[in-house]
Design an enzyme around this catalytic site. Structure first.
Site, PDB file in Angstrom:
ATOM      1  N   ALA A   1       6.642   8.065 -12.962  1.00  0.00           N
ATOM      2  CA  ALA A   1       5.956   9.250 -12.440  1.00  0.00           C
ATOM      3  C   ALA A   1       6.202  10.470 -13.309  1.00  0.00           C
ATOM      4  O   ALA A   1       7.276  10.638 -13.874  1.00  0.00           O
ATOM      5  CB  ALA A   1       6.414   9.547 -11.018  1.00  0.00           C
TER       6      ALA A   1
ATOM      7  N   HIS B   1      12.481  10.400  -3.593  1.00  0.00           N
ATOM      8  CA  HIS B   1      12.959   9.158  -4.205  1.00  0.00           C
ATOM      9  C   HIS B   1      14.357   9.359  -4.777  1.00  0.00           C
ATOM     10  O   HIS B   1      15.234   8.506  -4.597  1.00  0.00           O
ATOM     11  CB  HIS B   1      11.997   8.697  -5.309  1.00  0.00           C
ATOM     12  N   ARG B   2      14.578  10.450  -5.488  1.00  0.00           N
ATOM     13  CA  ARG B   2      15.903  10.709  -6.075  1.00  0.00           C
ATOM     14  C   ARG B   2      16.966  10.852  -5.000  1.00  0.00           C
ATOM     15  O   ARG B   2      18.085  10.351  -5.153  1.00  0.00           O
ATOM     16  CB  ARG B   2      15.857  11.985  -6.917  1.00  0.00           C
TER      17      ARG B   2
ATOM     18  N   GLY C   1       0.825  -1.196   0.000  1.00  0.00           N
ATOM     19  CA  GLY C   1       0.000   0.000   0.000  1.00  0.00           C
ATOM     20  C   GLY C   1       0.862   1.248   0.000  1.00  0.00           C
ATOM     21  O   GLY C   1       2.091   1.188  -0.045  1.00  0.00           O
TER      22      GLY C   1
END
Length: 180
Positions: free
Chosen positions: A35, A49-50, A9
């Site tokens: 994305a 994330h990066r 999730g």
């Protein structure tokens, strides 16, 4: 083609687990991001994330043509471990691109997977445990992502479900212990 599917999730730890799995391979890694930074909140998610990923990993941003991207990457020697994050955004992108694009890109991706000579780690949201959507597009999204997850799980050598940061192996060999 070793394929690993990591489900969970929102904020379950699935991307972090996928990144650890990719790093454990020891070879080159290519992060294939689906994305698109459509708003400030999504831009912030992408930034986090990066920031978390190793600087030496390659990055390819491809919101639609995952099959073509895998086919191109297959020509590299050695073929990098490809971490695809994530199917949820990809299915959403395809649905918004229209039926023709959806009907072309989905099978192209599923056909490219078995031909890829390296490890592929796919991240996807598990939407089958939630509520039924109020509108037709939301219901279609949940249906399409659920069907895609089933097809990927059938092809995968390992399927892992993450819950509260805890990986639960649903199919395949147990995960190696964390090195922490």
């Amino acid at each position: 083609m070793p394929l690993e599917l990591i489900l969970g999730g929102v904020r379950s730890g699935k991307s972090g687990l996928a990144e650890r799995r990719a790093a454990d391979g020891g070879g080159p890694v290519l992060y294939l991001a689906t994305a698109e930074p459509g708003d400030g909140e999504m831009r912030e998610r992408i930034r986090r994330h990066r920031q978390r990923r190793p600087a030496h990993w390659s990055l390819l941003e491809e919101p639609l043509a995952l099959g073509a991207a895998l086919n191109d990457l297959a020509r590299r020697a050695p073929a990098p471990t490809v971490l695809i994050d994530c199917m949820s955004l990809w299915v959403s992108n395809l649905l918004l691109a229209g039926e023709k694009e959806f009907d072309r890109q989905r099978p192209a991706f599923l056909e490219a997977l078995p031909a890829y000579p390296g490890q592929v780690i796919v991240v996807s949201n598990e939407v089958g445990l939630g509520l039924i959507g109020m509108d037709p597009l939301t219901r279609r999204f949940a249906d399409e992502l659920g069907w895609l997850n089933q097809e990927l799980a059938a092809r995968a050598q390992r399927v892992v479900m993450t819950v509260a940061g805890l990986p639960q192996v649903l199919k395949g060999l147990a995960l190696p212990p964390d090195r922490d």
